[in-house]
Scaffold this active site. Structure first.
Site: not given
Length: 458
Positions: A127-128, A171
Protein backbone atom coordinates in the site's frame (compact mmCIF):
# COMPACT_ATOMS: atom_id res chain seq x y z
CA UNK A 1 -22.96 1.16 -1.61
CA UNK A 2 -22.98 0.30 2.09
CA UNK A 3 -20.72 2.69 3.95
CA UNK A 4 -20.38 2.66 7.71
CA UNK A 5 -22.66 5.61 8.49
CA UNK A 6 -21.25 7.71 11.33
CA UNK A 7 -22.92 11.10 10.72
CA UNK A 8 -19.57 12.90 10.77
CA UNK A 9 -20.48 14.49 7.43
CA UNK A 10 -22.89 16.76 9.31
CA UNK A 11 -20.00 18.20 11.33
CA UNK A 12 -17.36 18.78 8.68
CA UNK A 13 -18.40 22.22 7.52
CA UNK A 14 -16.82 25.70 7.59
CA UNK A 15 -17.09 27.39 10.97
CA UNK A 16 -17.44 24.17 12.99
CA UNK A 17 -14.90 23.67 15.79
CA UNK A 18 -13.13 20.30 15.98
CA UNK A 19 -10.66 18.96 18.52
CA UNK A 20 -8.09 16.44 17.25
CA UNK A 21 -6.77 14.14 19.99
CA UNK A 22 -3.29 13.02 18.93
CA UNK A 23 -2.98 15.82 16.39
CA UNK A 24 0.74 15.26 15.80
CA UNK A 25 0.30 11.74 14.41
CA UNK A 26 1.21 10.61 10.91
CA UNK A 27 -2.36 10.74 9.60
CA UNK A 28 -3.77 13.23 12.11
CA UNK A 29 -1.49 16.15 11.22
CA UNK A 30 -2.51 16.20 7.54
CA UNK A 31 -6.11 15.81 8.65
CA UNK A 32 -5.71 18.93 10.80
CA UNK A 33 -4.26 20.86 7.87
CA UNK A 34 -6.99 19.76 5.46
CA UNK A 35 -9.79 20.60 7.92
CA UNK A 36 -8.17 23.96 8.61
CA UNK A 37 -8.04 24.65 4.88
CA UNK A 38 -11.73 23.77 4.59
CA UNK A 39 -12.59 26.56 7.02
CA UNK A 40 -13.11 24.61 10.24
CA UNK A 41 -11.78 25.95 13.52
CA UNK A 42 -9.17 23.32 14.45
CA UNK A 43 -7.63 22.73 17.85
CA UNK A 44 -5.87 19.71 19.26
CA UNK A 45 -3.59 17.98 21.70
CA UNK A 46 -0.64 15.62 21.57
CA UNK A 47 1.47 13.75 24.08
CA UNK A 48 4.61 15.68 23.15
CA UNK A 49 5.78 18.64 21.15
CA UNK A 50 7.36 18.07 17.73
CA UNK A 51 8.28 19.76 14.47
CA UNK A 52 4.85 18.73 13.18
CA UNK A 53 3.15 20.39 16.14
CA UNK A 54 5.22 23.54 15.56
CA UNK A 55 4.17 23.56 11.89
CA UNK A 56 0.48 23.26 12.75
CA UNK A 57 0.78 26.05 15.30
CA UNK A 58 2.32 28.24 12.61
CA UNK A 59 -0.95 27.86 10.69
CA UNK A 60 -2.87 29.25 13.64
CA UNK A 61 -3.99 25.90 15.12
CA UNK A 62 -4.08 25.84 18.93
CA UNK A 63 -2.38 22.73 20.35
CA UNK A 64 -1.97 21.66 23.98
CA UNK A 65 0.85 19.28 24.92
CA UNK A 66 -0.54 16.56 27.16
CA UNK A 67 -4.11 15.36 27.55
CA UNK A 68 -6.55 17.03 29.91
CA UNK A 69 -10.34 17.25 30.03
CA UNK A 70 -10.20 21.02 29.61
CA UNK A 71 -8.41 20.62 26.25
CA UNK A 72 -11.72 19.98 24.48
CA UNK A 73 -13.40 23.18 25.69
CA UNK A 74 -15.30 24.81 22.84
CA UNK A 75 -15.16 21.79 20.55
CA UNK A 76 -18.33 20.64 18.78
CA UNK A 77 -16.88 17.25 17.91
CA UNK A 78 -13.75 15.18 18.53
CA UNK A 79 -11.59 13.17 16.11
CA UNK A 80 -9.08 10.80 17.67
CA UNK A 81 -6.16 8.72 16.52
CA UNK A 82 -6.25 4.96 17.09
CA UNK A 83 -3.76 5.33 19.96
CA UNK A 84 -6.27 7.40 21.98
CA UNK A 85 -8.56 5.08 23.94
CA UNK A 86 -11.81 5.59 25.85
CA UNK A 87 -10.00 6.07 29.16
CA UNK A 88 -8.18 9.14 27.83
CA UNK A 89 -9.34 12.18 29.87
CA UNK A 90 -10.35 14.10 26.74
CA UNK A 91 -12.47 11.25 25.41
CA UNK A 92 -14.02 10.62 28.82
CA UNK A 93 -14.89 14.32 29.11
CA UNK A 94 -16.40 14.36 25.63
CA UNK A 95 -18.60 11.37 26.45
CA UNK A 96 -19.72 13.01 29.68
CA UNK A 97 -20.64 16.23 27.88
CA UNK A 98 -22.38 14.48 24.99
CA UNK A 99 -19.81 15.67 22.43
CA UNK A 100 -19.55 13.16 19.55
CA UNK A 101 -16.25 11.31 19.13
CA UNK A 102 -15.17 10.04 15.70
CA UNK A 103 -12.23 7.99 14.42
CA UNK A 104 -9.73 9.47 11.98
CA UNK A 105 -10.84 7.10 9.17
CA UNK A 106 -14.36 8.53 9.47
CA UNK A 107 -13.00 12.05 9.04
CA UNK A 108 -10.93 11.10 5.99
CA UNK A 109 -13.97 9.41 4.50
CA UNK A 110 -16.02 12.58 4.84
CA UNK A 111 -13.21 14.71 3.42
CA UNK A 112 -12.74 12.65 0.28
CA UNK A 113 -16.32 13.39 -0.68
CA UNK A 114 -15.10 16.92 -1.44
CA UNK A 115 -12.92 15.64 -4.31
CA UNK A 116 -13.93 14.58 -7.80
CA UNK A 117 -11.42 11.71 -7.74
CA UNK A 118 -10.68 9.67 -4.62
CA UNK A 119 -8.00 7.05 -5.33
CA UNK A 120 -7.99 4.61 -2.40
CA UNK A 121 -5.17 2.05 -2.46
CA UNK A 122 -5.74 -1.11 -0.44
CA UNK A 123 -4.15 -4.53 -0.08
CA UNK A 124 -2.48 -6.75 2.48
CA UNK A 125 0.87 -5.33 1.41
CA UNK A 126 2.35 -2.82 -1.01
CA UNK A 127 0.00 0.00 0.00
CA UNK A 128 2.60 2.56 1.04
CA UNK A 129 4.83 2.00 -1.99
CA UNK A 130 1.93 2.03 -4.45
CA UNK A 131 0.38 5.14 -2.88
CA UNK A 132 3.80 6.79 -3.13
CA UNK A 133 4.19 5.74 -6.76
CA UNK A 134 0.72 7.04 -7.58
CA UNK A 135 1.62 10.33 -5.92
CA UNK A 136 4.75 10.58 -8.08
CA UNK A 137 2.64 10.07 -11.22
CA UNK A 138 0.02 12.66 -10.32
CA UNK A 139 2.70 15.16 -9.31
CA UNK A 140 4.45 14.60 -12.64
CA UNK A 141 1.10 15.25 -14.34
CA UNK A 142 0.84 18.53 -12.37
CA UNK A 143 -2.51 17.39 -10.96
CA UNK A 144 -1.68 18.98 -7.55
CA UNK A 145 -3.19 16.09 -5.52
CA UNK A 146 -3.93 15.87 -1.83
CA UNK A 147 -2.12 12.82 -0.47
CA UNK A 148 -2.19 10.65 2.66
CA UNK A 149 0.51 7.94 2.90
CA UNK A 150 1.23 5.65 5.84
CA UNK A 151 4.96 6.38 5.60
CA UNK A 152 7.42 9.04 4.51
CA UNK A 153 7.87 9.90 0.83
CA UNK A 154 11.21 11.66 0.23
CA UNK A 155 9.73 13.87 -2.49
CA UNK A 156 7.24 15.29 0.04
CA UNK A 157 9.61 15.20 3.05
CA UNK A 158 6.58 13.79 4.90
CA UNK A 159 3.73 11.36 4.45
CA UNK A 160 1.21 13.82 3.12
CA UNK A 161 0.54 16.92 1.09
CA UNK A 162 -2.44 19.24 0.83
CA UNK A 163 -3.09 20.12 -2.80
CA UNK A 164 -5.63 22.21 -4.66
CA UNK A 165 -6.42 19.74 -7.42
CA UNK A 166 -9.49 17.56 -7.85
CA UNK A 167 -7.79 14.32 -6.73
CA UNK A 168 -7.10 12.83 -3.31
CA UNK A 169 -4.85 9.75 -3.02
CA UNK A 170 -5.05 7.72 0.17
CA UNK A 171 -3.44 4.60 1.56
CA UNK A 172 -6.43 2.57 2.72
CA UNK A 173 -6.09 0.00 5.50
CA UNK A 174 -8.42 -2.93 6.04
CA UNK A 175 -7.63 -3.32 9.77
CA UNK A 176 -10.81 -2.88 11.84
CA UNK A 177 -12.58 -2.31 8.49
CA UNK A 178 -11.23 1.25 8.48
CA UNK A 179 -11.45 1.58 4.69
CA UNK A 180 -15.20 0.97 4.80
CA UNK A 181 -15.53 4.57 6.03
CA UNK A 182 -14.08 5.75 2.70
CA UNK A 183 -15.77 6.98 -0.49
CA UNK A 184 -13.46 5.78 -3.29
CA UNK A 185 -14.08 6.63 -6.91
CA UNK A 186 -11.09 4.46 -7.81
CA UNK A 187 -10.51 1.51 -5.47
CA UNK A 188 -7.20 -0.31 -5.95
CA UNK A 189 -6.83 -3.84 -4.57
CA UNK A 190 -3.21 -4.99 -4.67
CA UNK A 191 -3.56 -8.39 -3.01
CA UNK A 192 -5.61 -10.17 -0.35
CA UNK A 193 -4.00 -12.46 2.22
CA UNK A 194 -4.49 -13.61 5.80
CA UNK A 195 -3.40 -10.87 8.20
CA UNK A 196 -4.74 -8.92 11.20
CA UNK A 197 -6.22 -12.12 12.55
CA UNK A 198 -6.66 -10.43 15.93
CA UNK A 199 -9.59 -8.66 14.23
CA UNK A 200 -10.65 -10.78 11.25
CA UNK A 201 -11.91 -14.32 11.80
CA UNK A 202 -10.10 -15.87 8.86
CA UNK A 203 -9.15 -15.33 5.22
CA UNK A 204 -12.77 -15.54 4.08
CA UNK A 205 -13.68 -12.75 6.50
CA UNK A 206 -10.87 -10.64 5.01
CA UNK A 207 -12.13 -11.33 1.49
CA UNK A 208 -15.60 -10.15 2.49
CA UNK A 209 -14.13 -6.92 3.81
CA UNK A 210 -12.24 -6.23 0.56
CA UNK A 211 -15.37 -7.00 -1.44
CA UNK A 212 -17.36 -4.49 0.61
CA UNK A 213 -14.58 -1.95 0.00
CA UNK A 214 -14.78 -2.47 -3.77
CA UNK A 215 -18.57 -2.20 -3.66
CA UNK A 216 -18.25 1.33 -2.26
CA UNK A 217 -17.18 2.54 -5.71
CA UNK A 218 -20.04 4.30 -7.56
CA UNK A 219 -21.26 3.14 -10.97
CA UNK A 220 -19.11 5.71 -12.78
CA UNK A 221 -15.97 4.77 -10.77
CA UNK A 222 -13.45 1.97 -11.29
CA UNK A 223 -12.16 -0.98 -9.29
CA UNK A 224 -8.53 -1.70 -10.17
CA UNK A 225 -7.42 -5.18 -9.10
CA UNK A 226 -4.49 -7.58 -9.39
CA UNK A 227 -5.43 -10.23 -11.95
CA UNK A 228 -2.55 -12.44 -10.79
CA UNK A 229 -3.70 -12.60 -7.15
CA UNK A 230 -6.16 -15.50 -6.72
CA UNK A 231 -7.59 -14.26 -3.43
CA UNK A 232 -8.25 -10.79 -4.85
CA UNK A 233 -9.97 -12.28 -7.87
CA UNK A 234 -12.06 -14.53 -5.65
CA UNK A 235 -13.02 -11.69 -3.32
CA UNK A 236 -14.04 -9.47 -6.24
CA UNK A 237 -15.58 -12.08 -8.57
CA UNK A 238 -18.50 -10.90 -10.70
CA UNK A 239 -17.66 -7.22 -10.03
CA UNK A 240 -16.69 -4.98 -12.98
CA UNK A 241 -12.90 -4.69 -12.78
CA UNK A 242 -9.98 -3.04 -14.54
CA UNK A 243 -7.18 -5.51 -13.91
CA UNK A 244 -3.40 -5.28 -13.85
CA UNK A 245 -0.79 -8.02 -13.90
CA UNK A 246 2.05 -9.70 -15.73
CA UNK A 247 -0.06 -12.17 -17.68
CA UNK A 248 -1.77 -11.76 -21.05
CA UNK A 249 -5.33 -11.44 -19.76
CA UNK A 250 -4.84 -8.29 -17.65
CA UNK A 251 -6.23 -4.96 -18.88
CA UNK A 252 -2.99 -3.24 -17.85
CA UNK A 253 0.02 -5.53 -18.09
CA UNK A 254 3.80 -5.70 -18.21
CA UNK A 255 5.30 -6.68 -21.55
CA UNK A 256 8.92 -7.54 -22.32
CA UNK A 257 9.97 -7.65 -18.66
CA UNK A 258 13.77 -7.61 -18.33
CA UNK A 259 16.12 -7.09 -15.39
CA UNK A 260 19.08 -4.79 -14.91
CA UNK A 261 20.93 -5.64 -11.66
CA UNK A 262 17.64 -6.59 -10.02
CA UNK A 263 15.77 -3.56 -11.36
CA UNK A 264 12.91 -4.09 -13.83
CA UNK A 265 12.54 -2.66 -17.32
CA UNK A 266 9.24 -3.19 -19.18
CA UNK A 267 6.43 -1.79 -21.29
CA UNK A 268 3.09 -0.96 -19.69
CA UNK A 269 0.37 -2.04 -22.10
CA UNK A 270 -3.16 -0.79 -21.34
CA UNK A 271 -6.20 -1.91 -23.34
CA UNK A 272 -3.81 -3.51 -25.83
CA UNK A 273 -1.82 -0.33 -26.53
CA UNK A 274 1.57 0.86 -25.31
CA UNK A 275 0.95 3.28 -22.43
CA UNK A 276 4.48 3.83 -21.10
CA UNK A 277 7.93 2.26 -21.01
CA UNK A 278 9.44 2.01 -17.53
CA UNK A 279 12.94 1.53 -16.19
CA UNK A 280 12.40 1.50 -12.43
CA UNK A 281 14.92 2.51 -9.79
CA UNK A 282 13.39 0.08 -7.28
CA UNK A 283 14.12 -3.63 -7.48
CA UNK A 284 12.00 -6.75 -7.32
CA UNK A 285 8.97 -8.32 -8.98
CA UNK A 286 6.71 -6.94 -6.24
CA UNK A 287 7.58 -3.44 -7.42
CA UNK A 288 6.58 -4.36 -10.97
CA UNK A 289 3.11 -5.09 -9.57
CA UNK A 290 3.10 -1.91 -7.47
CA UNK A 291 4.05 0.13 -10.53
CA UNK A 292 1.39 -1.57 -12.67
CA UNK A 293 -1.25 -0.81 -10.03
CA UNK A 294 -0.24 2.86 -9.90
CA UNK A 295 -0.15 3.06 -13.71
CA UNK A 296 -3.59 1.41 -13.97
CA UNK A 297 -5.09 3.91 -11.51
CA UNK A 298 -3.57 6.75 -13.53
CA UNK A 299 -4.81 5.26 -16.81
CA UNK A 300 -8.46 5.01 -15.76
CA UNK A 301 -8.31 8.68 -14.73
CA UNK A 302 -6.89 9.81 -18.05
CA UNK A 303 -3.34 10.63 -16.92
CA UNK A 304 -0.98 10.62 -19.94
CA UNK A 305 1.65 7.90 -20.24
CA UNK A 306 4.41 10.51 -20.23
CA UNK A 307 3.53 11.41 -16.64
CA UNK A 308 3.51 7.73 -15.66
CA UNK A 309 7.01 7.31 -17.06
CA UNK A 310 8.36 10.52 -15.51
CA UNK A 311 6.75 9.86 -12.14
CA UNK A 312 7.71 6.22 -11.75
CA UNK A 313 11.25 6.53 -13.07
CA UNK A 314 11.87 9.32 -10.52
CA UNK A 315 10.62 7.11 -7.68
CA UNK A 316 13.47 5.71 -5.57
CA UNK A 317 11.42 4.26 -2.72
CA UNK A 318 9.36 5.28 0.27
CA UNK A 319 10.65 5.55 3.82
CA UNK A 320 11.33 2.15 5.42
CA UNK A 321 10.86 0.36 2.08
CA UNK A 322 14.33 -1.04 1.28
CA UNK A 323 15.69 2.27 2.54
CA UNK A 324 19.45 2.69 2.42
CA UNK A 325 20.90 3.59 5.82
CA UNK A 326 24.66 3.52 5.22
CA UNK A 327 27.63 1.19 5.55
CA UNK A 328 29.41 -0.68 8.33
CA UNK A 329 32.80 -2.29 7.67
CA UNK A 330 32.00 -2.58 3.98
CA UNK A 331 28.53 -4.06 4.56
CA UNK A 332 25.62 -2.07 3.16
CA UNK A 333 22.74 -1.51 5.58
CA UNK A 334 19.11 -1.24 4.46
CA UNK A 335 15.84 -1.08 6.39
CA UNK A 336 12.43 -2.44 5.42
CA UNK A 337 8.95 -2.43 6.98
CA UNK A 338 8.11 -6.01 5.92
CA UNK A 339 6.17 -7.75 8.68
CA UNK A 340 4.06 -10.33 6.82
CA UNK A 341 5.48 -13.56 5.29
CA UNK A 342 4.61 -12.50 1.74
CA UNK A 343 6.39 -9.18 2.25
CA UNK A 344 9.40 -11.04 3.62
CA UNK A 345 9.38 -13.32 0.59
CA UNK A 346 9.34 -10.38 -1.83
CA UNK A 347 12.06 -8.54 0.08
CA UNK A 348 14.43 -11.48 0.54
CA UNK A 349 14.03 -12.85 -3.00
CA UNK A 350 14.79 -9.37 -4.34
CA UNK A 351 17.77 -9.03 -2.00
CA UNK A 352 19.16 -12.40 -3.11
CA UNK A 353 18.99 -11.27 -6.74
CA UNK A 354 21.42 -8.43 -6.02
CA UNK A 355 25.20 -8.67 -6.08
CA UNK A 356 25.99 -9.37 -2.42
CA UNK A 357 27.98 -12.20 -0.87
CA UNK A 358 25.53 -12.67 2.03
CA UNK A 359 22.05 -11.42 2.88
CA UNK A 360 21.84 -10.95 6.66
CA UNK A 361 18.25 -10.46 7.84
CA UNK A 362 17.70 -8.95 11.30
CA UNK A 363 13.99 -9.59 11.89
CA UNK A 364 11.72 -8.22 14.60
CA UNK A 365 8.34 -9.99 14.41
CA UNK A 366 5.34 -7.70 14.82
CA UNK A 367 2.58 -8.72 17.28
CA UNK A 368 2.14 -12.05 19.02
CA UNK A 369 -1.08 -12.94 17.19
CA UNK A 370 0.46 -12.48 13.73
CA UNK A 371 3.56 -14.48 14.70
CA UNK A 372 1.47 -17.37 15.99
CA UNK A 373 -1.08 -17.36 13.13
CA UNK A 374 1.59 -17.28 10.39
CA UNK A 375 4.39 -19.07 12.26
CA UNK A 376 5.20 -21.73 9.65
CA UNK A 377 5.14 -19.14 6.87
CA UNK A 378 7.63 -16.93 8.75
CA UNK A 379 9.97 -19.90 9.23
CA UNK A 380 9.81 -20.78 5.52
CA UNK A 381 10.47 -17.26 4.26
CA UNK A 382 13.22 -16.38 6.72
CA UNK A 383 15.19 -19.40 5.51
CA UNK A 384 15.73 -17.53 2.22
CA UNK A 385 18.31 -15.29 3.92
CA UNK A 386 21.89 -16.49 4.34
CA UNK A 387 21.86 -15.56 8.02
CA UNK A 388 18.97 -14.61 10.30
CA UNK A 389 19.13 -12.63 13.55
CA UNK A 390 15.87 -12.60 15.51
CA UNK A 391 14.93 -10.06 18.17
CA UNK A 392 12.00 -10.31 20.54
CA UNK A 393 8.49 -9.78 19.17
CA UNK A 394 7.33 -6.16 18.97
CA UNK A 395 4.12 -6.13 21.01
CA UNK A 396 2.45 -3.04 19.47
CA UNK A 397 -1.12 -3.08 20.79
CA UNK A 398 -0.93 -6.55 22.38
CA UNK A 399 0.09 -8.42 25.52
CA UNK A 400 1.73 -11.84 25.27
CA UNK A 401 -1.13 -14.02 26.43
CA UNK A 402 -0.10 -16.67 23.89
CA UNK A 403 3.31 -17.50 25.31
CA UNK A 404 5.13 -17.20 22.00
CA UNK A 405 8.68 -15.95 21.47
CA UNK A 406 11.12 -15.27 18.65
CA UNK A 407 13.18 -18.06 20.18
CA UNK A 408 10.54 -20.45 18.83
CA UNK A 409 11.27 -19.22 15.30
CA UNK A 410 15.03 -19.40 15.83
CA UNK A 411 14.84 -23.06 16.86
CA UNK A 412 13.47 -23.96 13.41
CA UNK A 413 15.76 -21.78 11.25
CA UNK A 414 19.21 -23.39 10.84
CA UNK A 415 22.10 -21.14 11.85
CA UNK A 416 19.86 -18.34 13.11
CA UNK A 417 20.79 -16.22 16.10
CA UNK A 418 18.37 -15.17 18.84
CA UNK A 419 19.17 -11.76 20.33
CA UNK A 420 16.25 -10.74 22.58
CA UNK A 421 17.03 -7.01 22.80
CA UNK A 422 17.86 -4.51 20.06
CA UNK A 423 21.14 -3.69 21.76
CA UNK A 424 22.14 -7.38 21.69
CA UNK A 425 21.22 -7.56 18.00
CA UNK A 426 23.33 -4.49 17.24
CA UNK A 427 26.30 -5.95 19.13
CA UNK A 428 25.98 -9.27 17.26
CA UNK A 429 25.97 -7.43 13.92
CA UNK A 430 29.17 -5.62 14.90
CA UNK A 431 30.76 -9.03 15.42
CA UNK A 432 29.59 -10.74 12.24
CA UNK A 433 29.37 -7.96 9.62
CA UNK A 434 31.83 -8.22 6.80
CA UNK A 435 32.54 -6.60 3.46
CA UNK A 436 30.13 -7.76 0.77
CA UNK A 437 27.21 -8.25 3.15
CA UNK A 438 23.74 -6.83 2.67
CA UNK A 439 22.35 -6.24 6.16
CA UNK A 440 18.58 -5.85 6.33
CA UNK A 441 16.80 -4.63 9.46
CA UNK A 442 13.22 -5.79 8.98
CA UNK A 443 9.91 -5.29 10.79
CA UNK A 444 7.16 -2.79 11.54
CA UNK A 445 8.42 -1.88 15.01
CA UNK A 446 11.57 -0.05 16.10
CA UNK A 447 14.11 -2.45 14.54
CA UNK A 448 15.22 0.35 12.19
CA UNK A 449 17.15 1.88 15.10
CA UNK A 450 19.59 -1.04 14.96
CA UNK A 451 20.57 -0.31 11.37
CA UNK A 452 20.79 3.41 12.02
CA UNK A 453 23.10 2.84 15.00
CA UNK A 454 25.27 0.48 12.95
CA UNK A 455 25.53 2.86 10.01
CA UNK A 456 26.36 5.77 12.31
CA UNK A 457 29.48 3.87 13.42
CA UNK A 458 30.40 3.27 9.77
Amino acid sequence: MTHIDTKIQHYIAPGRRVHLAGIGGVSMSPLAEVLHGMGLAVQGSDQAGSAVVDHLRSLGISIHVGHEASDIDGAEFIVRTAAIHDDNPEIAAARARGIPVFERAEAWGAIMQQYENAVCIAGTHGKTTTTSMTTHIFMAAQADPTVMIGGTLPMLHSGYRVGRGDTIILESCEYCNSFLHFFPTVAVVLNVEADHLDFFKDLEDIKRSFRRFAQLVPADGRVVANADDPNAMDALKDLPLFTFGCNEGADCRARGLAWNHGRPDFDVVADGKLYAHLSLQVAGLHNVYNALAAAAAAYVLGIPGEAVKAGLEAFSGAGRRFEYKGEYRGARVYDDYAHHPSELHALLEMAKSLDYQRVVCVFQPHTYTRTKALFDDFVRELKIADLVVLTDIYAAREKNTIGISSRDLAELIPGSLYCPSLSEAAEKLREIAREGDLILTVGAGDIYTVGEALAAQG
